[in-house]
Design a protein around this motif. Structure first.
Motif, PDB file in Angstrom:
ATOM      1  N   PRO A   1    -145.061 -33.378 -30.052  1.00 22.45           N
ATOM      2  CA  PRO A   1    -144.005 -34.414 -30.078  1.00 22.45           C
ATOM      3  C   PRO A   1    -143.416 -34.634 -31.629  1.00 22.45           C
ATOM      4  O   PRO A   1    -142.257 -34.682 -31.677  1.00 22.45           O
ATOM      5  N   SER A   2    -144.305 -34.127 -32.477  1.00 17.72           N
ATOM      6  CA  SER A   2    -143.595 -34.300 -33.799  1.00 17.72           C
ATOM      7  C   SER A   2    -142.585 -33.039 -34.228  1.00 17.72           C
ATOM      8  O   SER A   2    -141.516 -33.415 -34.636  1.00 17.72           O
ATOM      9  N   PHE A   3    -142.884 -32.072 -33.525  1.00 20.78           N
ATOM     10  CA  PHE A   3    -141.952 -30.828 -33.657  1.00 20.78           C
ATOM     11  C   PHE A   3    -140.895 -31.409 -33.040  1.00 20.78           C
ATOM     12  O   PHE A   3    -139.562 -31.032 -33.310  1.00 20.78           O
ATOM     13  N   VAL A   4    -140.905 -31.772 -31.782  1.00 16.16           N
ATOM     14  CA  VAL A   4    -139.877 -32.196 -30.850  1.00 16.16           C
ATOM     15  C   VAL A   4    -138.920 -33.283 -31.626  1.00 16.16           C
ATOM     16  O   VAL A   4    -137.579 -33.257 -31.687  1.00 16.16           O
ATOM     17  N   GLN A   5    -139.428 -34.181 -32.289  1.00 10.52           N
ATOM     18  CA  GLN A   5    -138.707 -35.236 -32.898  1.00 10.52           C
ATOM     19  C   GLN A   5    -138.016 -34.523 -34.235  1.00 10.52           C
ATOM     20  O   GLN A   5    -136.997 -34.845 -34.680  1.00 10.52           O
ATOM     21  N   ALA A   6    -138.889 -33.465 -34.951  1.00 12.88           N
ATOM     22  CA  ALA A   6    -138.197 -32.899 -36.170  1.00 12.88           C
ATOM     23  C   ALA A   6    -136.948 -32.097 -35.338  1.00 12.88           C
ATOM     24  O   ALA A   6    -135.904 -32.321 -36.121  1.00 12.88           O
ATOM     25  N   VAL A   7    -136.959 -31.326 -34.279  1.00 12.33           N
ATOM     26  CA  VAL A   7    -135.520 -30.862 -33.942  1.00 12.33           C
ATOM     27  C   VAL A   7    -134.737 -31.785 -33.360  1.00 12.33           C
ATOM     28  O   VAL A   7    -133.469 -31.690 -33.907  1.00 12.33           O
ATOM     29  N   ALA A   8    -134.917 -32.949 -32.985  1.00  9.63           N
ATOM     30  CA  ALA A   8    -134.106 -34.063 -32.421  1.00  9.63           C
ATOM     31  C   ALA A   8    -133.366 -34.556 -33.886  1.00  9.63           C
ATOM     32  O   ALA A   8    -132.211 -34.956 -33.625  1.00  9.63           O
ATOM     33  N   SER A   9    -134.054 -34.434 -34.976  1.00 12.85           N
ATOM     34  CA  SER A   9    -133.497 -35.262 -36.062  1.00 12.85           C
ATOM     35  C   SER A   9    -132.607 -34.222 -36.744  1.00 12.85           C
ATOM     36  O   SER A   9    -131.711 -34.768 -37.531  1.00 12.85           O
ATOM     37  N   VAL A  10    -132.439 -33.115 -36.286  1.00 14.88           N
ATOM     38  CA  VAL A  10    -131.481 -32.172 -36.828  1.00 14.88           C
ATOM     39  C   VAL A  10    -130.422 -31.546 -35.822  1.00 14.88           C
ATOM     40  O   VAL A  10    -129.746 -30.537 -36.223  1.00 14.88           O
ATOM     41  N   SER A  11    -130.553 -31.998 -34.620  1.00 15.27           N
ATOM     42  CA  SER A  11    -129.693 -31.502 -33.761  1.00 15.27           C
ATOM     43  C   SER A  11    -129.361 -32.700 -32.667  1.00 15.27           C
ATOM     44  O   SER A  11    -130.040 -33.865 -32.674  1.00 15.27           O
ATOM     45  N   ARG A  12    -128.667 -32.362 -31.653  1.00 12.69           N
ATOM     46  CA  ARG A  12    -128.401 -33.364 -30.641  1.00 12.69           C
ATOM     47  C   ARG A  12    -129.048 -32.625 -29.370  1.00 12.69           C
ATOM     48  O   ARG A  12    -128.589 -31.865 -28.670  1.00 12.69           O
ATOM     49  N   LEU A  13    -130.377 -33.139 -29.456  1.00 13.43           N
ATOM     50  CA  LEU A  13    -131.461 -32.517 -28.585  1.00 13.43           C
ATOM     51  C   LEU A  13    -131.093 -33.008 -27.207  1.00 13.43           C
ATOM     52  O   LEU A  13    -131.353 -34.086 -26.872  1.00 13.43           O
ATOM     53  N   ARG A  14    -130.713 -32.360 -26.181  1.00 13.39           N
ATOM     54  CA  ARG A  14    -130.180 -32.760 -24.884  1.00 13.39           C
ATOM     55  C   ARG A  14    -131.264 -32.886 -23.997  1.00 13.39           C
ATOM     56  O   ARG A  14    -131.352 -33.659 -22.911  1.00 13.39           O
ATOM     57  N   ALA A  15    -132.358 -31.772 -23.953  1.00 11.67           N
ATOM     58  CA  ALA A  15    -133.145 -31.626 -23.114  1.00 11.67           C
ATOM     59  C   ALA A  15    -134.400 -30.873 -23.493  1.00 11.67           C
ATOM     60  O   ALA A  15    -134.252 -30.083 -24.189  1.00 11.67           O
ATOM     61  N   VAL A  16    -135.685 -31.299 -23.094  1.00  6.11           N
ATOM     62  CA  VAL A  16    -136.880 -30.555 -23.480  1.00  6.11           C
ATOM     63  C   VAL A  16    -137.214 -30.031 -22.103  1.00  6.11           C
ATOM     64  O   VAL A  16    -137.600 -30.527 -20.948  1.00  6.11           O
TER      65      VAL A  16
END
Length: 371
Positions: free
Chosen positions: A39-54
């Motif tokens: 989850p920390s990595f997912v949140q890191a990706v979401a902080s620098v992108s518009r993460l539409r889906a995992v």
């Protein structure tokens, strides 16, 4: 993960994001092993992108991690079929991100079959792919004409610690399953199929446990490397399989085909380091199946039987597949790959993160985790 460990990890990714954040925030789809620390990595990706889906890999989903991620980002069901045809892939991307600029984070080449069609026909634009694994690297590099840039971290020196520790976890899990049946690896000649970074790590660790190890690899350079390190090297796969009591498949591609299984020695154990769809190409229909212990299946036909661990899927995921904080080096490099693609100036083809960015990642990681 303890709260102070999570806080340190979040601070690390915050620093990485500040250093390597994409100049403009692309839209992102993320294939990942959704393990407990993810989850920390997912949140890191979401902080620098518009993460539409995992898109969690089906055989490596921690339920607690999934619930945490789903509070922020939709989790969609991943399969090879989802992106296996241009029509299916286009339907998915148009429904989630029509008209947007995409960066695709991949683990195993899931987007490869439809990548050309996505680049040509998607209503937005595909900035590129960041690929994490060796088998995914091969899938993209093997495409006749790459339609966009692919940044691969599969062969990065920052991945070496992870590969070594994954080898340790594979050996640990294999031994744990055998011990559950009152058996041990010692005394069983082992065959390691594939002598890349993972295979060589597995071979060395088995040897350290007193197991006689033979290596098979189609690459003559790797066979020479294995020989120089003191391993027996098989000239042909059939003979090697006939003599092995334990077979570990570590090619990251295809280790055993249907016609190989009859050559297995009676009572041999077979384990893989990735998914069954990558390492194994179907079992002959003449074999019947029966449970032979926890996560062990006995395959039997007239005069022949062998055991398959974890249904042919990565055996180490049965015990968490943890490699400690070293995985965060690779995850930070994935963020660096996103930064490269977001600039929009890379030509179609295979690319790597620069040595300068890798050094900056390693220095940041040391500040947080070398304690």
């Amino acid at each position: 993960m303890e709260s102070f460990e999570r806080a340190r990890l979040d601070a690390y990714f915050g620093k990485i994001g500040a250093q390597l954040a994409p100049a403009t925030r692309p839209t992102c789809f993320m294939v990942t092993h959704l393990l407990s620390e993810r989850p920390s990595f997912v949140q890191a990706v979401a902080s620098v992108s518009r993460l539409r889906a995992v898109l969690p890999k089906p055989k490596s989903i921690d339920s607690t991690a999934r619930r945490e991620v789903e509070r922020l980002i939709p989790c969609d069901t991943l399969s090879r079929e989802l992106f296996g045809t241009p029509e299916a892939a286009l339907d998915y991307f148009e429904s989630r991100a029509a008209g947007e600029s995409l960066v695709l984070l991949d683990v195993g080449g899931y987007f490869a079959p439809s990548l050309a069609a996505l680049c040509e026909r998607f209503s937005g634009s595909v900035l590129g792919v960041v690929e994490d694994t060796e088998n995914g690297h091969r899938r993209y590099a093997g495409l006749a004409d790459l339609a966009c840039p692919v940044v691969s971290v599969a062969r990065s020196p920052l991945k070496d610690p992870e590969d070594f520790l994954v080898g340790q976890s594979v050996v640990f899990s294999t031994e744990a399953l055998l011990r559950g049946r009152g058996d041990i690896p010692s005394g069983r000649p082992a065959l390691v199929v594939g002598f890349g970074k993972l295979g060589s790590s597995i071979a060395r660790l088995l040897h350290a446990k007193g197991v006689h190890v033979t290596v098979f690899d189609i690459d003559p350079v790797r066979r020479a490397q294995a020989l120089s390190q003191g391993f027996a090297v098989a000239r042909d796969r059939e003979t090697a399989l006939a003599g092995a009591g334990l077979v570990l498949c570590a090619t990251g591609a295809l280790s055993l085909r249907g016609e190989d299984f009859p050559h297995l020695r009676n009572g041999a154990y077979v384990a893989t380091v990735t998914s069954s769809e990558d390492e194994l190409d179907g079992l002959p229909n003449v074999y019947s199946r029966a449970d032979a212990g926890e996560h062990i299946t006995r395959y039997q036909t007239t005069g022949h039987y062998f055991y398959l661990l974890n249904e042919g899927n990565a055996v180490n995921f049965l015990h968490g597949a943890s490699v400690g904080p070293f995985i965060y080096l690779v995850q930070a490099e994935i963020v660096a790959g996103m930064h490269m693609l977001s600039r929009g100036d890379l030509a179609p083809g295979m690319h790597e993160v620069s040595a300068t960015d890798r050094a900056a990642i390693a220095a940041t990681w040391l500040n947080y985790f070398d304690r």
